[in-house]
Design a protein around this motif. Structure first.
Motif: not given
Length: 228
Positions: A7-33
Motif C-alpha cells: 500500500n505504501t510503496l516507499a516504505e515497502q522498498i525501505a523494508n526490503y532494502l533494510a532486510e538486505r542490509i541487516m542480514t549482510g546481503q548489502i555489505r557495510p559501505g556498499e553503494r545503493i544505486h
C-alpha cells in the motif's frame, strides 16, 4: 524476501532494502544505486529515493551529496555508541512504564515477555525469532506508555540495533542465559513499580549485550565489520 507491491510503496522498498542490509546481503559501505534498485524492483526512482531517506532515518544508510547512498558501516566503536543511545531510550521507557502501567495491562505484558523466554528455551534458538520477540516487548511497552516521541525514536533505532544483533548472532546466542534472566526479572521490577531496579537491570543487561556486540564486530572477527 520476495518483493511485493505494498500500500505504501516507499516504505515497502525501505523494508526490503533494510532486510538486505541487516542480514549482510548489502555489505557495510556498499553503494545503493537508485537507478539499479528501481529497475530491479520495477518501481520509480522517486520511490527509491524516498525509501533511502527512510533508511537514513533508521541509521542503516548514509547519504552523501553528489555521491549518493551507501549502507552505513558498522564497527565495534560505532555499535557501542549506537547501543549507548538506545539504552538511554530504554531507560526512559522503563521509567514511564513503571509509573503508567495499569492493572489491565499486566496480562499483555506478561504474555509478550513469556513469548521471548519460550523462544530462548528452544533447543536451537532462532536468533531472528528471539530478536523479533524482544522488540515485540518494547513495542507493547511503548503502546502502554503512550509517548509518541519516545515511540518514534525507539522505532527508528530498531533496524540498526537488529543489524548489530544479526552481525553478531553467534555471540548473541552465547548470552541467551543472561537474556532469559533479564526478561524474567525486569517484569517483576516494573510490576512492583521499582524504577530504580528496572533501570539497574537494563543498564547491566545493556552493558553485557554491548560487550558481546563489540567482541563480534572487532576487526579480527570478520570482514563485515567496518568503520564509518
Amino acid at each position: 524476501m520476495d518483493f511485493q507491491v505494498p500500500n505504501t510503496l516507499a516504505e515497502q522498498i525501505a523494508n526490503y532494502l533494510a532486510e538486505r542490509i541487516m542480514t549482510g546481503q548489502i555489505r557495510p559501505g556498499e553503494r545503493i544505486h537508485e537507478a539499479t534498485t528501481a529497475t530491479e524492483l520495477k518501481v520509480s526512482r522517486a520511490s527509491v529515493k524516498e525509501a533511502l531517506y527512510t533508511l537514513e532515518r533508521w541509521h542503516l544508510v548514509d547519504i552523501t551529496p553528489r555521491k549518493g547512498a551507501s549502507a552505513s558501516r558498522l564497527d565495534a566503536e560505532h555499535a557501542s555508541e549506537l547501543y549507548d543511545v538506545y539504552m538511554h531510550l530504554l531507560l526512559m521507557l522503563a521509567d514511564r512504564l513503571c509509573d503508567r502501567w495499569q492493572e489491565e495491562d499486566k496480562p499483555r505484558m506478561l504474555n509478550v515477555v513469556g513469548a521471548v523466554i519460550e523462544q530462548m528455551k528452544k533447543p536451537s534458538a532462532d536468533i531472528t525469532a528471539v530478536v523479533e520477540a524482544s522488540f515485540e516487548v518494547m513495542e507493547v511497552c511503548c503502546e502502554l506508555v503512550g509517548n509518541p516521541y519516545l515511540t518514534e525514536a525507539l522505532s527508528n533505532f530498531k533496524p540498526a540495533v537488529s543489524r548489530a544483533y544479526y552481525l553478531s548472532a553467534e555471540r548473541y546466542r552465547q548470552g541467551l542465559a543472561q537474556t532469559s534472566q533479564f526478561f524474567t526479572q525486569l517484569p517483576q521490577a516494573v510490576l512492583a513499580r521499582d524504577a530504580d531496579k528496572a533501570r539497574a537491570l537494563i543498564q547491566d543487561f545493556a552493558e553485557h549485550q554491548k560487550a558481546l556486540i563489540q567482541q563480534a564486530l572487532a576487526p579480527e572477527n570478520g570482514e563485515r565489520a567496518g568503520a564509518r
